[in-house]
Design an enzyme around this catalytic site. Structure first.
Site, PDB file in Angstrom:
ATOM      1  N   CYS A  69       7.540 -10.066 -38.963  1.00 34.66           N
ATOM      2  CA  CYS A  69       7.361 -10.341 -37.536  1.00 34.66           C
ATOM      3  C   CYS A  69       6.193 -11.311 -37.387  1.00 34.66           C
ATOM      4  CB  CYS A  69       7.095  -9.048 -36.777  1.00 34.66           C
ATOM      5  SG  CYS A  69       6.854  -9.358 -35.029  1.00 34.66           S
ATOM      6  N   CYS A 108       8.258 -16.359 -30.840  1.00 25.28           N
ATOM      7  CA  CYS A 108       8.883 -15.667 -31.971  1.00 25.28           C
ATOM      8  C   CYS A 108       8.590 -16.413 -33.285  1.00 25.28           C
ATOM      9  CB  CYS A 108      10.395 -15.520 -31.778  1.00 25.28           C
ATOM     10  SG  CYS A 108      11.139 -14.434 -33.000  1.00 25.28           S
TER      11      CYS A 108
END
Ligand code: PYC
Length: 313
Positions: free
Chosen positions: A85, A238
Site C-alpha cells: 500500500c 494511490c
C-alpha cells in the site's frame, strides 16, 4: 490495541503499534496468511464500522526478518489483506517519525510482496521505491453491462489494477461530485473482469479499478479515481495505482525513465512520481505527505454485539 492514525492526501492509515497479534517470525507473506487465518478478529476490530470508516487501511507493524530492515508491515482493509500500500507506506513512515522511531534518511521496509526502500525526507514527507511493477496486458476489451465495451490495461503495482481512460465512460473530468457514479461504474467493471475470467498473474483477482484522465489540475499530469477492494475509493492518488499507471506509460513508450509525473487523486491530492528500469519491471519512486491525527486505544468489550464490526450486509 494502541493505534496511530494518519492520512496521506486524505486517505487514512491506522498503524497498530501495540497489542496486535503475535504472528511469530518468518517470511512476511507467511505471517500474512497466519494473520488472515487465525487472527482476523484484530483486522475486523481495527478497521470495520462502527469503530472506523470504510476508507481506512490498517497496518500491522511487525519485527522484520532482515536485520537491516527498519520495520516490516502487513497492510489490510475492510475486506481483507493487501500486498502493498503506497499511501500506507507514506503514513507508516510519518507515524514512525512522529513516534521518534524513525530518523530522516534511507530505510528498508519489508512487505509481504517484497522489500521497499523508504526515504523519510522530513517529518511529513516520504519517498519510497516500490517493488517492481509491470504492465501485464495492454488494451484488453471487456463487455460491461450498461457500459458496453470498455478497453483497459492490466497492471501490477503491488496490487492488481485494471486501468481505464475516463473518456470511455463519459467521465472525462473525474468530477468529485460524481464519486458515487464513478464507484458504481468501477464496480460494474470489476464484476465483468471476474465474470469474463480476466485475472492478474497466477489467477490473482484484479481487485483495484483505476479510472484515469489527463484532465488534471495545473501542474499535474493525470487525475485518477481508484476503487479499492472493499468498495471505498482512494482519497489519495494511490501509490500502487500510480505505480501501475507508470508501468503502463512505460510499456507504451509515453514516459521515459527519470521523467517526472504528478498524479492527482479525485479529491485533488498529489503524489510526485518517476521510475527507473528494473530487472523484472519498472521501479517506481513515489513521494507524498502524511499527517498524524490520532493516538488512540481500540477497546474490546465482550458484551458489544458489534465489537468485531458490522458484518457485510
Ligand atoms: O496507496 O497503494 C495505495 C493504496 C492501495 C489501496 C489504498 N491505497
Amino acid at each position: 490495541m494502541r493505534v496511530i492514525d494518519s492520512h496521506t492526501g486524505g486517505q487514512p492509515t491506522r498503524v497498530i503499534i501495540e497489542g496486535g497479534p503475535d504472528l511469530g517470525r518468518g517470511p512476511l507473506w507467511e505471517r500474512r496468511r497466519i494473520f488472515a487465518e487465525r487472527f482476523d478478529a484484530y483486522r475486523r476490530r481495527c478497521v470495520l464500522e462502527p469503530k472506523c470508516s470504510d476508507a481506512m487501511v490498517g497496518a500491522l507493524l511487525c519485527e522484520p526478518d532482515d536485520p537491516e530492515a527498519a520495520a516490516a508491515v502487513i497492510f489490510f482493509n475492510t475486506s481483507g489483506y493487501l500486498g502493498m500500500c503506497g499511501h500506507g507506506t507514506i503514513g507508516l513512515g510519518v507515524t514512525l517519525a512522529w513516534l521518534g522511531l524513525m530518523k530522516p534518511g534511507a530505510h528498508v521496509l519489508e512487505t509481504p510482496v517484497g522489500a521497499v526502500a523508504l526515504d523519510l525526507l522530513d517529518a511529513n514527507t516520504v519517498r519510497f521505491e516500490n517493488i517492481p511493477s509491470d504492465c501485464l496486458a495492454l488494451d484488453v476489451a471487456l463487455e460491461v453491462p450498461d457500459l458496453g465495451r470498455v478497453i483497459g490495461d492490466i497492471a501490477w503495482g503491488g496490487n492488481w489494477f485494471f486501468l481505464v481512460d475516463a473518456a470511455q465512460l463519459g467521465e472525462d473530468g473525474l468530477d468529485p461530485a460524481r464519486i458515487d457514479i464513478l464507484a458504481r461504474k468501477s464496480w460494474a467493471i470489476r464484476r465483468a473482469l471476474a465474470e469474463q475470467g480476466f485475472t492478474g498473474r497466477d489467477g490473482a483477482e484484479i481487485d483495484h479499478i483505476e479510472i484515469t484522465t489527463a484532465r488534471a489540475g495545473s501542474g499535474a499530469n493525470s487525475r485518477n479515481f481508484v476503487l479499492c477492494p472493499g468498495g471505498a475509493y482512494d482519497r489519495s492518488p494511490c501509490g500502487t495505482g500510480t505505480s501501475a499507471k507508470l508501468a503502463c506509460l512505460a510499456a507504451r513508450g509515453q514516459l521515459a525513465p527519470g521523467q517526472d509525473w504528478v498524479q492527482e487523486s479525485v479529491i485533488g491530492s498529489r503524489f510526485q512520481a518517476r521510475y527507473r528500469p528494473g530487472a523484472s519491471g519498472i521501479i517506481p519512486s513515489i513521494t507524498g505527505r502524511a499527517h498524524v491525527f490520532a493516538d488512540a486505544h481500540i477497546l474490546s468489550d465482550p458484551a458489544d454485539p458489534f465489537g468485531l464490526g458490522i458484518p457485510a450486509l
